[in-house]
Design a protein around this motif. Sequence first.
Motif, PDB file in Angstrom:
ATOM      1  N   ALA A  75     -63.304   0.473  74.827  1.00 51.48           N
ATOM      2  CA  ALA A  75     -62.165   0.761  74.520  1.00 51.48           C
ATOM      3  C   ALA A  75     -61.468   0.891  73.081  1.00 51.48           C
ATOM      4  CB  ALA A  75     -61.134   0.169  75.384  1.00 51.48           C
ATOM      5  N   ARG A 123     -58.664   9.199  75.183  1.00 47.82           N
ATOM      6  CA  ARG A 123     -58.678   9.435  76.631  1.00 47.82           C
ATOM      7  C   ARG A 123     -60.333   9.160  76.936  1.00 47.82           C
ATOM      8  NH1 ARG A 123     -54.632  13.685  77.732  1.00 47.82           N
ATOM      9  NH2 ARG A 123     -52.631  13.245  76.850  1.00 47.82           N
ATOM     10  N   ARG A 124     -60.029   8.508  78.022  1.00 50.62           N
ATOM     11  CA  ARG A 124     -61.140   8.139  79.119  1.00 50.62           C
ATOM     12  C   ARG A 124     -62.227   9.491  79.293  1.00 50.62           C
ATOM     13  NH1 ARG A 124     -59.518   3.973  82.065  1.00 50.62           N
ATOM     14  NH2 ARG A 124     -60.121   1.720  80.958  1.00 50.62           N
ATOM     15  N   ARG A 141     -49.155  11.929  74.638  1.00 52.25           N
ATOM     16  CA  ARG A 141     -50.730  10.289  75.504  1.00 52.25           C
ATOM     17  C   ARG A 141     -50.016   8.816  75.612  1.00 52.25           C
ATOM     18  NH1 ARG A 141     -55.110  13.061  74.128  1.00 52.25           N
ATOM     19  NH2 ARG A 141     -56.394  11.603  74.051  1.00 52.25           N
ATOM     20  N   ARG A 142     -50.261   8.580  76.246  1.00 57.32           N
ATOM     21  CA  ARG A 142     -50.234   6.726  76.566  1.00 57.32           C
ATOM     22  C   ARG A 142     -50.814   5.931  76.233  1.00 57.32           C
ATOM     23  NH1 ARG A 142     -48.984   7.141  83.429  1.00 57.32           N
ATOM     24  NH2 ARG A 142     -47.320   8.968  83.338  1.00 57.32           N
ATOM     25  N   VAL A 143     -51.882   6.258  75.342  1.00 56.99           N
ATOM     26  CA  VAL A 143     -52.955   5.629  74.635  1.00 56.99           C
ATOM     27  C   VAL A 143     -53.898   5.993  72.992  1.00 56.99           C
ATOM     28  CG1 VAL A 143     -54.287   4.924  76.710  1.00 56.99           C
ATOM     29  CG2 VAL A 143     -55.135   6.919  76.053  1.00 56.99           C
ATOM     30  N   ALA A 149     -59.827   4.481  70.795  1.00 55.73           N
ATOM     31  CA  ALA A 149     -58.664   4.202  70.600  1.00 55.73           C
ATOM     32  C   ALA A 149     -58.685   4.388  68.706  1.00 55.73           C
ATOM     33  CB  ALA A 149     -58.263   2.766  70.600  1.00 55.73           C
TER      34      ALA A 149
END
Length: 300
Positions: free
Chosen positions: A12, A38-39, A32-34, A16
Motif C-alpha cells: 500500500a 488504486r489496487r 480519487r479517495r486514495v 501510494a
Amino acid sequence: MDHRRQIQEFLASRRARISPQSVGLPVAGRKRRVPGLRREEVAALAGLSVDYYIRLERGALTNASDSVVHAIARALQLDETEQAHLIDLARAGQATAAPSRPRRTPPAAIAPQLQTVLDALVGVPALVRSPTLDVVAANPLARALYSVIYTDVRTAPNLARFTFLDPQAKQFWRDWDRVADDLVAHLRAAAGATPYDRNLTDLIGELSTRSDIFRQLWARHDVRAYGRGTKHFHHPVVGDLDLRYDLLEPAAEPGLTMITYTAEPGTTSHDNLTLLASWAATQNTEQEETTPTRPSSRRD
C-alpha cells in the motif's frame, strides 16, 4: 510482527507514491479517495485480475509465483532493494507454513583475524556492526570517533538506540535526519530478511515504544541499501568531521558489516581526524598507566 500486515502495508505504501499520470493512466472522472494508484490500477499494470491482486496485497503474496511477485515489483516501480524486500516478505511467509533451514545468526564477536585487520588500519576508523546495528568490534580510532556511544562496557553499543534515544545524538550527527532515516530503512530491510530474529524484534519494539520519530519513520516502510557515502560528525573533542564511509561484507563473517571511514587529504576533516588519532593514543596511554599490572608468578 504480523507478517500479513507487513505485506499489506508495504504494498500500500509503494502504490501510494505513484501518480496515475506517471504511468500513463487517465485521471478524469470521480474524485480519487486514495493517494497514488488504486489496487485495480496496480492489477492492470501487473497483468493480474483485480480480485487476485487484492488477495495478494492482503497477505496471500506468500503463495504467489516468482513471476507474479516480479510483475508486481515492475508495476510498483520498485528499485532493486525494494524488490529484494518484497521477495523476502513472500519467502518469510512461506517459511511460516513450511519452516526451512534457519539463516545463520551473526556472531556476537568477530574472529581474531578480522580484529587484526581492523587494528592494522592506521589512521582509518573501522568498525564491524551486526544486522541489528550493534557495534561488535572496532579499532582504537573508531572507538575514539564513536566515544559518545561507548558508555556501558557491559554491552555492545547500538547505533539505533543511540540515534533515537540519546539526547547527544542530534549534536553528534550533524545530518541526524538523514542518519535516522537510513538506520530505519536498514532495520526495515533486515526485518524482511530475518523476521523471526528475536533480537531484531525486541529492538524494533523498544524503539517503537520509546521514540515517536522512530514510529513515524517505521510506518513509512522505506527500505534502502547503501555501500558508500559521507557522514557528517560533530565530535566533542576535535569538532566537525566529514568522512567518507565504505561498507564491506566479510565472507568469513556472514551477516556482519565492516565500515571504514576516510577523510579527503588537505581538508579540515583530515586535520581533525589526525588530531583525533593523537587524542585516542593519549587516551590509550592513560588507560595503560592506570591499569594495575598483575604480579608475575614466575619463580627464579
